[in-house]
Design an enzyme around this catalytic site. Sequence first.
Site, PDB file in Angstrom:
ATOM      1  N   HIS A  99      45.778  50.396  35.331  1.00  0.00           N
ATOM      2  CA  HIS A  99      46.633  49.363  35.931  1.00  0.00           C
ATOM      3  C   HIS A  99      46.071  49.015  37.298  1.00  0.00           C
ATOM      4  O   HIS A  99      46.338  49.708  38.291  1.00  0.00           O
ATOM      5  CB  HIS A  99      48.073  49.876  36.025  1.00  0.00           C
ATOM      6  CG  HIS A  99      49.056  48.874  36.541  1.00  0.00           C
ATOM      7  ND1 HIS A  99      50.410  48.931  36.244  1.00  0.00           N
ATOM      8  CD2 HIS A  99      48.909  47.779  37.323  1.00  0.00           C
ATOM      9  CE1 HIS A  99      51.032  47.907  36.833  1.00  0.00           C
ATOM     10  NE2 HIS A  99      50.127  47.207  37.504  1.00  0.00           N
ATOM     11  N   HIS A 150      44.805  45.425  39.608  1.00  0.00           N
ATOM     12  CA  HIS A 150      44.577  43.976  39.761  1.00  0.00           C
ATOM     13  C   HIS A 150      43.361  43.806  40.661  1.00  0.00           C
ATOM     14  O   HIS A 150      43.376  44.273  41.810  1.00  0.00           O
ATOM     15  CB  HIS A 150      45.788  43.314  40.403  1.00  0.00           C
ATOM     16  CG  HIS A 150      47.053  43.539  39.643  1.00  0.00           C
ATOM     17  ND1 HIS A 150      47.555  42.623  38.747  1.00  0.00           N
ATOM     18  CD2 HIS A 150      47.906  44.593  39.620  1.00  0.00           C
ATOM     19  CE1 HIS A 150      48.676  43.092  38.221  1.00  0.00           C
ATOM     20  NE2 HIS A 150      48.918  44.292  38.727  1.00  0.00           N
ATOM     21  N   HIS A 175      53.491  43.627  32.394  1.00  0.00           N
ATOM     22  CA  HIS A 175      54.330  44.306  33.378  1.00  0.00           C
ATOM     23  C   HIS A 175      55.774  44.168  32.880  1.00  0.00           C
ATOM     24  O   HIS A 175      56.193  43.068  32.504  1.00  0.00           O
ATOM     25  CB  HIS A 175      54.239  43.629  34.744  1.00  0.00           C
ATOM     26  CG  HIS A 175      52.990  43.922  35.501  1.00  0.00           C
ATOM     27  ND1 HIS A 175      51.739  43.682  35.016  1.00  0.00           N
ATOM     28  CD2 HIS A 175      52.813  44.437  36.761  1.00  0.00           C
ATOM     29  CE1 HIS A 175      50.836  44.041  35.931  1.00  0.00           C
ATOM     30  NE2 HIS A 175      51.456  44.495  37.001  1.00  0.00           N
ATOM     31  N   GLU A 206      59.553  46.745  36.274  1.00  0.00           N
ATOM     32  CA  GLU A 206      59.192  47.083  37.663  1.00  0.00           C
ATOM     33  C   GLU A 206      60.389  46.712  38.542  1.00  0.00           C
ATOM     34  O   GLU A 206      61.019  47.559  39.147  1.00  0.00           O
ATOM     35  CB  GLU A 206      57.926  46.318  38.088  1.00  0.00           C
ATOM     36  CG  GLU A 206      57.457  46.632  39.506  1.00  0.00           C
ATOM     37  CD  GLU A 206      56.252  45.770  39.937  1.00  0.00           C
ATOM     38  OE1 GLU A 206      56.017  44.707  39.323  1.00  0.00           O
ATOM     39  OE2 GLU A 206      55.565  46.157  40.919  1.00  0.00           O
ATOM     40  N   ASP A 225      47.325  50.018  41.166  1.00  0.00           N
ATOM     41  CA  ASP A 225      47.927  48.671  41.145  1.00  0.00           C
ATOM     42  C   ASP A 225      47.162  47.702  42.057  1.00  0.00           C
ATOM     43  O   ASP A 225      46.341  46.919  41.581  1.00  0.00           O
ATOM     44  CB  ASP A 225      49.412  48.759  41.531  1.00  0.00           C
ATOM     45  CG  ASP A 225      50.235  47.573  41.037  1.00  0.00           C
ATOM     46  OD1 ASP A 225      49.706  46.740  40.280  1.00  0.00           O
ATOM     47  OD2 ASP A 225      51.438  47.484  41.392  1.00  0.00           O
ATOM     48  N   ASP A 226      47.439  47.744  43.355  1.00  0.00           N
ATOM     49  CA  ASP A 226      46.768  46.879  44.346  1.00  0.00           C
ATOM     50  C   ASP A 226      46.391  47.748  45.543  1.00  0.00           C
ATOM     51  O   ASP A 226      47.037  47.698  46.603  1.00  0.00           O
ATOM     52  CB  ASP A 226      47.734  45.768  44.788  1.00  0.00           C
ATOM     53  CG  ASP A 226      48.196  44.924  43.615  1.00  0.00           C
ATOM     54  OD1 ASP A 226      47.408  44.096  43.150  1.00  0.00           O
ATOM     55  OD2 ASP A 226      49.339  45.105  43.150  1.00  0.00           O
TER      56      ASP A 226
HETATM   57  N1  ADE Z   1      50.415  41.280  40.686  1.00  0.00           N
HETATM   58  C1  ADE Z   1      49.732  42.174  41.415  1.00  0.00           C
HETATM   59  N2  ADE Z   1      50.424  43.317  41.536  1.00  0.00           N
HETATM   60  C2  ADE Z   1      51.575  43.137  40.856  1.00  0.00           C
HETATM   61  C3  ADE Z   1      52.710  43.956  40.608  1.00  0.00           C
HETATM   62  N3  ADE Z   1      52.818  45.200  41.078  1.00  0.00           N
HETATM   63  N4  ADE Z   1      53.711  43.437  39.880  1.00  0.00           N
HETATM   64  C4  ADE Z   1      53.635  42.194  39.414  1.00  0.00           C
HETATM   65  N5  ADE Z   1      52.601  41.388  39.615  1.00  0.00           N
HETATM   66  C5  ADE Z   1      51.565  41.863  40.323  1.00  0.00           C
HETATM   67 ZN    ZN Z   2      50.532  45.524  38.588  1.00  0.00          ZN
END
Ligand code: ADE
Ligand code: ZN
Length: 335
Positions: free
Chosen positions: A15, A17, A195, A198, A276-277
């Site tokens: 996971h 991005h 996703h 969340e 994630d990011d």
């Molecule tokens: N795009 C990038 N990170 C995300 C996240 N945690 N949830 C939804 N969209 C995303």
């Molecule tokens: Zn994500």
Amino acid sequence: MLKNFIQNLPKAELHLHIEGTFEPELMFEIAKRNNIQIPFASVEEIKAAYEFDCLQDFLDIYYQGANVLIHEQDFYDLTYSYLQKCAAQNVRHTEIMFDPQTHTDRGVSFETVISGISKATKDAEKNLQVSSLLIMSYLRHLSEEEAFKTLEASLPFKHLITAVGLDSSEKGNPPSKFKNVFKASVKEGYIPLAHAGEEGNADYVWEALDILGIQRIDHGNNSLQDPKLIQEIIKRDIALTVCPLSNTALQVVDDLKNHPLKKMLDMGLKVTINSDDPAYFGGQINTNFEAITSALDLSKDMLYQLAKNSFQYSLLPSKRKEIYIKELDTYNKNN
Ligand code: ADE
Ligand code: ZN
């Protein structure tokens, strides 16, 4: 002791991005060479802006950062830089999400995006021994019609893409909104992922499973609201790609000590750890492993299980999974 074990533990990241790996230093460098102004004077100023109350708060700044990516080389540099971090953390395999619409809406072609990303993954496979698969994610705040245009644009590059995903603002944009485009994507051979749960509630997870037919759930935290759903996820043998530091940064979880990861494992849910990011949420995958291990007092056996899940629930062919799991088992036996 576990810090060392985590560092060298063979693992996969499922996971991630690619736009979320954009470190401020590289953002400045690319903005400069593309002659694009960004609304920050320094790396420190950018970092200071990374305080989020919710998902939307983060997304606003994340899309802004992506604006400096224009040329194939930019996408290459972004991706290769992430893959170097993978190699340094013993991430042996990664499944990279990219958001074509974030770029095509600004006039950057689909081809520019996919070429830069996929060339970097090929070079990393050869030079860094990190394998990658690509997940094309539809932005859920846009219409299904827009997603169809993206699907169409992807078809000449189908051989480079393994799966489709669904990301961006969850609340108010349920999976059912994308029923037709997911059906068409599956027909084209893409594996459906999304996703769900969340910020959205358990109903969104049900929809992602039953209407989109997803084979893996990104996040999925709110599945825990519904015991029937938990049993269904276990029955279908579907994994949840959990992102601890993302969850605290976006206030999905108030404190890592209250993170449901251990509960999930105890219930028999198949969970993996992901970043994630990472450029926005305070750490790469190994920092996520370390933080959750210390907050929840995870054992070495649990870490092994999490790493095993990451290979087992990857989108790799079973032969490749077996090779990685064998490497993991040897490591686990000797450490
Ligand atoms: N795009 C990038 N990170 C995300 C996240 N945690 N949830 C939804 N969209 C995303
Ligand atoms: Zn994500």
